[in-house]
Scaffold this motif. Structure first.
Motif, PDB file in Angstrom:
ATOM      1  N   SER A  37       7.962  64.082  42.401  1.00 53.36           N
ATOM      2  CA  SER A  37       6.534  64.557  42.897  1.00 53.36           C
ATOM      3  C   SER A  37       6.531  65.932  42.324  1.00 53.36           C
ATOM      4  CB  SER A  37       6.581  64.555  44.498  1.00 53.36           C
ATOM      5  OG  SER A  37       6.681  63.149  45.001  1.00 53.36           O
ATOM      6  N   THR A  50      -0.332  69.738  44.381  1.00 50.72           N
ATOM      7  CA  THR A  50      -1.519  68.927  44.118  1.00 50.72           C
ATOM      8  C   THR A  50      -2.660  69.179  44.809  1.00 50.72           C
ATOM      9  OG1 THR A  50       0.350  67.033  44.194  1.00 50.72           O
ATOM     10  CG2 THR A  50      -1.986  66.262  44.469  1.00 50.72           C
ATOM     11  N   GLU A 115       2.794  66.338  38.706  1.00 54.75           N
ATOM     12  CA  GLU A 115       4.099  65.689  38.517  1.00 54.75           C
ATOM     13  C   GLU A 115       4.680  65.608  37.210  1.00 54.75           C
ATOM     14  OE1 GLU A 115       2.007  64.896  40.921  1.00 54.75           O
ATOM     15  OE2 GLU A 115       3.237  64.181  42.555  1.00 54.75           O
ATOM     16  N   PHE A 168       3.401  59.357  40.511  1.00 52.22           N
ATOM     17  CA  PHE A 168       2.141  59.399  40.829  1.00 52.22           C
ATOM     18  C   PHE A 168       0.996  59.077  39.903  1.00 52.22           C
ATOM     19  CE2 PHE A 168      -1.398  62.768  42.436  1.00 52.22           C
ATOM     20  CZ  PHE A 168      -1.895  61.885  43.261  1.00 52.22           C
ATOM     21  N   ARG A 182      -2.819  58.980  47.324  1.00 52.15           N
ATOM     22  CA  ARG A 182      -2.307  60.220  47.715  1.00 52.15           C
ATOM     23  C   ARG A 182      -0.774  59.613  48.334  1.00 52.15           C
ATOM     24  NH1 ARG A 182      -4.209  65.474  48.374  1.00 52.15           N
ATOM     25  NH2 ARG A 182      -2.025  66.086  48.040  1.00 52.15           N
ATOM     26  N   GLY A 183       0.214  60.544  47.899  1.00 46.43           N
ATOM     27  CA  GLY A 183       1.582  60.016  48.484  1.00 46.43           C
ATOM     28  C   GLY A 183       2.065  59.118  47.372  1.00 46.43           C
ATOM     29  N   GLY A 184       1.580  58.872  46.335  1.00 48.47           N
ATOM     30  CA  GLY A 184       1.646  57.734  45.445  1.00 48.47           C
ATOM     31  C   GLY A 184       3.065  57.770  44.541  1.00 48.47           C
ATOM     32  N   ASP A 186       5.733  57.632  45.605  1.00 48.60           N
ATOM     33  CA  ASP A 186       6.729  56.636  46.452  1.00 48.60           C
ATOM     34  C   ASP A 186       6.676  55.388  45.644  1.00 48.60           C
ATOM     35  OD1 ASP A 186       7.605  58.458  48.101  1.00 48.60           O
ATOM     36  OD2 ASP A 186       6.232  57.909  49.813  1.00 48.60           O
TER      37      ASP A 186
HETATM   38  N1  ASP Z   1       1.814  64.639  44.707  1.00 48.70           N
HETATM   39  C1  ASP Z   1       0.961  63.812  45.080  1.00 48.70           C
HETATM   40  C2  ASP Z   1       0.450  63.930  46.441  1.00 48.70           C
HETATM   41  O1  ASP Z   1       0.653  64.896  46.828  1.00 48.70           O
HETATM   42  C3  ASP Z   1       1.840  62.352  45.099  1.00 48.70           C
HETATM   43  C4  ASP Z   1       3.004  62.499  45.915  1.00 48.70           C
HETATM   44  O2  ASP Z   1       3.786  63.660  46.327  1.00 48.70           O
HETATM   45  O3  ASP Z   1       3.629  61.423  46.138  1.00 48.70           O
HETATM   46  O4  ASP Z   1      -0.105  62.867  47.138  1.00 48.70           O
END
Ligand code: ASP
Ligand code: ADP
Ligand code: MG
Length: 438
Positions: A37, A50, A115, A168, A182-184, A186
């Motif tokens: 990330s 991000t 990323e 991401f 977001r959080g992608g 993963d």
């Molecule tokens: N950096 C991106 C986010 O903050 C993706 C991730 O961290 O999974 O959403």
């Protein structure tokens, strides 16, 4: 044995944490493909790279140039590169990136650079090849992951002892960079795990596993040692954002278990997430509890609704017309409700929609509740234990909270309860205490 390891933002936050990552990776020869990330927060109140990059996008949209915000991004990367003594021309890469951002200032492109830069640094630190997700992760015209991704990734990883892949983002059908939600990262990790035919997908974060409730709300919640993909999907979709709720799809098809691990306590066992077929629920009733705030519920009642052909169809057509997705649709003989994430309801849309529902189906009652939180109680064991629902409702009632909505839904592993936002934390704690405190 092949392990794919994804390291989240806190694991990539600064030089020290990156050295931890290096030690973890090098401590096990099976840890071959690394997905990272963008750098996250280093301390409470710090900025996630991000978030900063989305602000850079705005800055460039206003002025046409990168400015002070981009300098903050630059400072984070160049500071770490210096600290670690990386033989990477980070200043040159950052100058190049600034030019590219000015030329292609889409939110996705700009956000993806976190990323990109973080993966280049990690690859340099480990002394292994960097794989640009743009070349190997592809989206189709609808924005879904394109199956071409898997052969492309396999080809890129072939013959490499180790490699670092940026999380991401990937490339859209139009040739432009696109991110997951977001959080992608993963999801990126899960995609790489499937492409590599991994034996396990290790997801390294800042907690020692999946807890039975959000540790920011319940103090010291118990650790869930193992759970099924299905339980994970329900819990993560409903707000337990340890893992992105879509990350199970790529690994599920290949039956790859996911292990959540803590970068700051690598010796802790963590949580193992398994296909339902290989999973035993160990006699417990509830596996975990999660929740989300800010929903709007539209409640419709009409006598003999069930006898009216096309009633639901006509209401749903109105939602389609306004391009509104809904999360749940609990219904009874003469009632029907739609639970909608309030953020998808633009200004004035709700009033307009209700007006049209009235004209279209002439309901006896049409009521709107907003500021609703949803709380999901999840577990395979619930379908076997008699009286679980009554325990949930008694616990909530004893906490003095009024239940605004119930959805047992068609998924027998999940009961969803709606309460007012102001009772969100209290309800989570009450249900947690009922099932997990001795
Ligand atoms: N950096 C991106 C986010 O903050 C993706 C991730 O961290 O999974 O959403
Ligand atoms: P990363 O940057 O590594 O991807 P995230 O911030 O996305 O990490 O996810 C980890 C965080 O998820 C934890 O720090 C914790 O605050 C939060 N969290 C929410 N619900 C849970 C839960 N049920 N169990 C563990 N952590 C949870
Ligand atoms: Mg995350």
């Amino acid at each position: 044995m092949i392990k794919v390891c994804k390291f989240g933002g806190t694991s990539m936050a600064d030089g020290n944490t990156m050295l931890r990552v290096k030690a973890i990776v090098e401590g096990d020869p099976a840890r071959r493909y690394i997905v990272v990330s963008a750098p996250g927060k280093r301390y409470g109140g710090d900025e996630k790279v991000t978030d900063l990059l989305y602000a850079v996008h705005e800055e460039v949209a206003e002025s046409g140039h990168v400015g002070e915000r981009y300098e903050r991004v630059r400072a984070r990367f160049s500071g770490v590169a210096r600290e670690l003594g990386l033989s990477l021309d980070i200043e040159g890469i950052l100058d190049e990136t600034a030019k590219e951002i000015e030329a292609e200032n889409t939110p996705d492109f700009v956000a993806s650079r976190g990323e990109y830069l973080s993966a280049r640094m990690m690859a340099a630190l480990l002394g292994v090849p960097f794989v640009d997700a743009r070349d190997v992760v592809k989206f189709d015209a609808e924005g879904r992951l394109d199956e071409r991704t898997y052969p492309l990734l396999r080809e890129a990883l072939k013959g490499k002892r180790r490699a670092v892949v940026a999380g991401f983002y990937g490339e859209g059908a139009d040739g432009k960079i696109r991110t997951f939600s977001r959080g992608g990262s993963d999801i990126s990790g899960a995609v790489v795990a499937r492409a590599a035919g991994a034996d396990v997908y290790e997801n390294w974060t800042d907690v020692s596993g999946f807890m039975a409730c959000d540790p920011r709300i319940v103090e010291n919640p118990v650790l869930i040692r193992s759970l099924s993909y299905k339980e994970l999907r329900e819990l993560s979709y409903m707000g337990a954002n340890v893992l992105h709720s879509e990350s199970i799809f790529p690994v599920r098809e290949a039956n790859i278990p996911i292990r959540i691990k803590n970068t700051f306590r690598p010796e802790d066992e963590g949580t193992l997430i398994l296909p339902t077929s290989r999973y035993t629920f160990g006699g417990r009733t509830v596996t975990g509890i999660a929740g989300k705030k800010n929903f709007t519920v539209i409640f419709i009642e009409k006598s003999l609704m069930n006898a009216e052909v096309g009633f639901a169809y006509r209401v749903l057509a109105l939602l389609v017309k306004h391009n509104i997705t809904f999360e749940h649709m609990p219904s009874g003989i003469d009632t029907m409700s739609f639970v909608i994430d309030s953020s998808v309801l633009g200004h004035g849309v709700l009033e307009q929609l209700c007006e049209e529902i009235r004209e279209e189906v002439h309901p006896g009652v049409l009521r709107v509740f907003d500021n609703i939180s949803l709380i999901a109680v999840v577990g395979h064991g619930m379908s076997r234990a008699v009286g679980t629902a009554s325990r949930i409702f008694r616990a909530i009632a004893d906490a003095g909270v009024n239940v605004r909505m119930i959805d047992q839904g068609s998924s027998e592993i999940n009961v969803i309860v709606g309460v007012d936002n102001e009772n969100y934390e209290r309800t989570l704690r009450a249900v947690y205490n009922e099932f997990f405190r001795e």
